[in-house]
Design a protein around this motif. Structure first.
Motif, PDB file in Angstrom:
ATOM      1  N   ALA A  47      80.537 102.296  19.303  1.00 47.52           N
ATOM      2  CA  ALA A  47      81.835 102.067  19.936  1.00 47.52           C
ATOM      3  C   ALA A  47      82.246 103.255  20.795  1.00 47.52           C
ATOM      4  O   ALA A  47      82.977 103.102  21.788  1.00 47.52           O
ATOM      5  CB  ALA A  47      82.893 101.785  18.881  1.00 47.52           C
ATOM      6  N   GLU A  48      81.794 104.444  20.430  1.00 47.75           N
ATOM      7  CA  GLU A  48      82.115 105.658  21.185  1.00 47.75           C
ATOM      8  C   GLU A  48      81.281 105.786  22.460  1.00 47.75           C
ATOM      9  O   GLU A  48      81.505 106.697  23.256  1.00 47.75           O
ATOM     10  CB  GLU A  48      81.895 106.892  20.309  1.00 47.75           C
ATOM     11  CG  GLU A  48      82.899 107.000  19.161  1.00 47.75           C
ATOM     12  CD  GLU A  48      82.477 108.024  18.106  1.00 47.75           C
ATOM     13  OE1 GLU A  48      83.244 108.212  17.137  1.00 47.75           O
ATOM     14  OE2 GLU A  48      81.379 108.604  18.248  1.00 47.75           O
ATOM     15  N   GLY A  49      80.305 104.912  22.635  1.00 45.24           N
ATOM     16  CA  GLY A  49      79.538 104.921  23.871  1.00 45.24           C
ATOM     17  C   GLY A  49      78.051 105.138  23.719  1.00 45.24           C
ATOM     18  O   GLY A  49      77.326 105.180  24.722  1.00 45.24           O
ATOM     19  N   ALA A  50      77.573 105.293  22.500  1.00 40.81           N
ATOM     20  CA  ALA A  50      76.137 105.485  22.310  1.00 40.81           C
ATOM     21  C   ALA A  50      75.386 104.178  22.556  1.00 40.81           C
ATOM     22  O   ALA A  50      75.928 103.082  22.381  1.00 40.81           O
ATOM     23  CB  ALA A  50      75.852 105.993  20.901  1.00 40.81           C
ATOM     24  N   SER A  51      74.135 104.320  22.965  1.00 41.67           N
ATOM     25  CA  SER A  51      73.225 103.179  23.088  1.00 41.67           C
ATOM     26  C   SER A  51      72.177 103.273  21.986  1.00 41.67           C
ATOM     27  O   SER A  51      71.750 104.363  21.612  1.00 41.67           O
ATOM     28  CB  SER A  51      72.523 103.186  24.448  1.00 41.67           C
ATOM     29  OG  SER A  51      73.426 102.925  25.497  1.00 41.67           O
ATOM     30  N   LEU A  52      71.757 102.122  21.481  1.00 40.42           N
ATOM     31  CA  LEU A  52      70.747 102.059  20.426  1.00 40.42           C
ATOM     32  C   LEU A  52      69.405 101.722  21.047  1.00 40.42           C
ATOM     33  O   LEU A  52      69.298 100.791  21.856  1.00 40.42           O
ATOM     34  CB  LEU A  52      71.139 101.014  19.383  1.00 40.42           C
ATOM     35  CG  LEU A  52      70.246 100.843  18.151  1.00 40.42           C
ATOM     36  CD1 LEU A  52      71.072 100.299  16.981  1.00 40.42           C
ATOM     37  CD2 LEU A  52      69.065  99.887  18.395  1.00 40.42           C
ATOM     38  N   ALA A  53      68.383 102.475  20.680  1.00 38.15           N
ATOM     39  CA  ALA A  53      67.017 102.205  21.147  1.00 38.15           C
ATOM     40  C   ALA A  53      66.107 102.024  19.944  1.00 38.15           C
ATOM     41  O   ALA A  53      66.188 102.792  18.977  1.00 38.15           O
ATOM     42  CB  ALA A  53      66.510 103.352  22.018  1.00 38.15           C
ATOM     43  N   LEU A  54      65.280 101.018  19.990  1.00 39.02           N
ATOM     44  CA  LEU A  54      64.310 100.745  18.922  1.00 39.02           C
ATOM     45  C   LEU A  54      62.942 100.601  19.570  1.00 39.02           C
ATOM     46  O   LEU A  54      62.675  99.627  20.273  1.00 39.02           O
ATOM     47  CB  LEU A  54      64.694  99.477  18.157  1.00 39.02           C
ATOM     48  CG  LEU A  54      63.742  99.028  17.040  1.00 39.02           C
ATOM     49  CD1 LEU A  54      63.600 100.107  15.977  1.00 39.02           C
ATOM     50  CD2 LEU A  54      64.236  97.727  16.411  1.00 39.02           C
ATOM     51  N   ASP A  55      62.068 101.601  19.340  1.00 41.09           N
ATOM     52  CA  ASP A  55      60.745 101.601  19.953  1.00 41.09           C
ATOM     53  C   ASP A  55      59.784 100.653  19.236  1.00 41.09           C
ATOM     54  O   ASP A  55      59.897 100.428  18.021  1.00 41.09           O
ATOM     55  CB  ASP A  55      60.150 103.010  19.936  1.00 41.09           C
ATOM     56  CG  ASP A  55      60.799 103.918  20.964  1.00 41.09           C
ATOM     57  OD1 ASP A  55      61.662 103.446  21.726  1.00 41.09           O
ATOM     58  OD2 ASP A  55      60.457 105.118  20.995  1.00 41.09           O
ATOM     59  N   SER A  56      58.832 100.142  19.987  1.00 47.04           N
ATOM     60  CA  SER A  56      57.750  99.297  19.453  1.00 47.04           C
ATOM     61  C   SER A  56      58.286  98.157  18.603  1.00 47.04           C
ATOM     62  O   SER A  56      57.770  97.860  17.528  1.00 47.04           O
ATOM     63  CB  SER A  56      56.763 100.146  18.645  1.00 47.04           C
ATOM     64  OG  SER A  56      56.172 101.144  19.444  1.00 47.04           O
ATOM     65  N   VAL A  57      59.313  97.485  19.105  1.00 45.62           N
ATOM     66  CA  VAL A  57      59.852  96.345  18.375  1.00 45.62           C
ATOM     67  C   VAL A  57      58.831  95.211  18.307  1.00 45.62           C
ATOM     68  O   VAL A  57      58.919  94.322  17.445  1.00 45.62           O
ATOM     69  CB  VAL A  57      61.181  95.876  19.016  1.00 45.62           C
ATOM     70  CG1 VAL A  57      60.926  95.228  20.365  1.00 45.62           C
ATOM     71  CG2 VAL A  57      61.939  94.945  18.085  1.00 45.62           C
ATOM     72  N   ASP A  58      57.817  95.244  19.186  1.00 44.60           N
ATOM     73  CA  ASP A  58      56.756  94.238  19.129  1.00 44.60           C
ATOM     74  C   ASP A  58      55.950  94.329  17.842  1.00 44.60           C
ATOM     75  O   ASP A  58      55.273  93.376  17.460  1.00 44.60           O
ATOM     76  CB  ASP A  58      55.820  94.369  20.335  1.00 44.60           C
ATOM     77  CG  ASP A  58      55.316  95.778  20.542  1.00 44.60           C
ATOM     78  OD1 ASP A  58      56.149  96.667  20.803  1.00 44.60           O
ATOM     79  OD2 ASP A  58      54.096  96.002  20.447  1.00 44.60           O
ATOM     80  N   GLU A  59      56.017  95.472  17.147  1.00 40.35           N
ATOM     81  CA  GLU A  59      55.331  95.616  15.866  1.00 40.35           C
ATOM     82  C   GLU A  59      56.187  95.128  14.702  1.00 40.35           C
ATOM     83  O   GLU A  59      55.709  95.066  13.560  1.00 40.35           O
ATOM     84  CB  GLU A  59      54.955  97.077  15.642  1.00 40.35           C
ATOM     85  CG  GLU A  59      53.983  97.625  16.681  1.00 40.35           C
ATOM     86  CD  GLU A  59      53.736  99.113  16.512  1.00 40.35           C
ATOM     87  OE1 GLU A  59      54.412  99.729  15.659  1.00 40.35           O
ATOM     88  OE2 GLU A  59      52.879  99.664  17.229  1.00 40.35           O
TER      89      GLU A  59
END
Length: 390
Positions: free
Chosen positions: A94-106
């Protein structure tokens, strides 16, 4: 999700006109229903121990400290892992961060199938990363990637500003810095569900969820292949020649060194004169690609002749070569040789299909036991997997 190829959605001229050259945006290219939902993401985050950098939060180009949204947990085996704290996670986002999740294909089979379809089309390894944002704050700032990317918007909307390049074809390990980013974008786009965007490496871009809604998208990164990679591979092929394996005359006279360099030049020139060299390199890379290796439990001592068992290749880049006397398959780093009748078994698997053993046996006109034995050989080389529901 539709079975339509992403590469095809980018246009008939994509390979000839855009690939490695210029960005391309195709609105509404894909039906993304069932590809990845917020519920899917919640389940992944709640059921896996995803330590940074596999899962991370970024704000204004900076990666946030993990302590801001997790709590450390000490196990009885004296290890520490970080349990996600949902309330703190919500607060940071909510404060402005973005979430990244690497290799979600696994982690998510539908995304794995998406990545594999791209691998079949573009003949290179694909890693899929997931990104979620809620505000106009840019999680990663203006930046460029060292690989081409294909982006699929899954939900909500995301603004992409494309700025062009300052150094053509930059590399992860390069000898020059690309300099400062351009100040004026060449394109200002908003991606909505089903939109597809292709961005070549080296193109500066900035991304934000500034459309008054959340955003969920997947970025498929394409492995880069350069002339340097070709020469590295070619030099390995030349190891068959004794003069390519000899010690360099580091302490010899300049005349001797010049003679050795002349021999090296001639040997390499002979190889580079082969018009099919790049095709051979591509086939070699395809055959070595391990894909997404998957076990075939509980069948640890061979698979039964059960017609209902399903089978698929674990790599999307198998190379099938059918000759009059034998058919060969290069997949997951192993080369297999079978009788010509095996082509009917292998062809649908190389095409990316999941097929039950009975169908394969019927198509090929082979006994179920023979097909099971063939598939078991592929499993032994980690090129295939079987299960009741793949």
């Amino acid at each position: 999700m539709t079975d339509v190829s992403i590469a095809a959605c980018l246009g008939e001229d994509f390979l000839a006109q855009a690939l490695h050259r210029e960005y391309r945006h195709v609105p509404g290219a894909l039906d993304v229903a069932g590809l990845m939902t917020w519920d899917d993401l919640n389940q992944i985050l709640g059921s896996h121990r995803l330590e940074p950098p596999r899962m991370r939060l970024s704000h204004d180009g900076e990666t946030l400290l993990i302590g801001g949204y997790t709590a450390p947990v000490a196990t009885r085996r004296h290890t520490v892992w970080h349990r996600l704290h949902p309330a703190e996670l919500h607060a940071r986002l909510a404060e402005g961060a973005s979430l990244a999740l690497d290799s979600v294909d696994e982690l998510h089979p539908p995304i794995a199938r998406l990545a594999e379809a791209l691998e079949r089309d573009l003949r290179t390894r694909v890693q899929a990363n997931l990104y979620a944002s809620w505000t106009s704050t840019e999680g990663f700032g203006i930046h460029w990637d060292d690989h081409d990317t294909i982006i699929v918007q899954l939900d909500g909307a995301k603004r992409w500003r494309i700025y062009g390049t300052t150094r053509p074809f930059p590399l992860y390990r390069d000898i020059e810095d690309p300099g400062e980013a351009p100040t004026e974008p060449v394109a200002d786009l908003v991606l909505r569900p089903g939109d597809v965007l292709y961005v070549p490496r080296g193109v500066w871009h900035a991304v934000s969820a500034d459309q008054g809604t959340h955003s969920l998208h997947v970025t498929c990164g394409l492995q880069t292949h350069t002339p340097a990679d070709l020469i590295t591979w070619a030099s390995e092929q030349l190891l068959a020649h004794e003069d390519w394996r000899r010690d360099l005359p580091l302490l010899a006279s300049r005349h001797v060194q010049s003679s050795v360099l002349d021999g090296i030049r001639k040997r390499l020139a002979e190889l580079l004169d082969e018009p099919e060299l790049i095709d051979r390199y591509r086939a070699a890379m395809d055959g070595q690609a391990t894909g997404r290796m998957t076990p075939s439990l509980p069948y640890i001592n061979g698979i039964p002749a059960d017609g209902s068992l399903q089978v698929r290749l674990t790599t999307a880049r198998g190379v099938l070569d059918a000759g009059p006397d034998a058919v060969t398959l290069a997949a997951a780093g192993t080369v297999y040789e079978f009788a010509p009748e095996a082509e009917a078994v292998l062809q649908p698997l190389v095409e990316g299909r999941t097929v039950d053993l009975a169908t394969l046996a019927g198509t090929a006109g082979l006994a179920l036991e023979d097909v099971a034995a063939l598939v078991q050989e592929l499993i032994a080389g980690q090129a295939a997997t079987v299960g009741s529901m793949l």
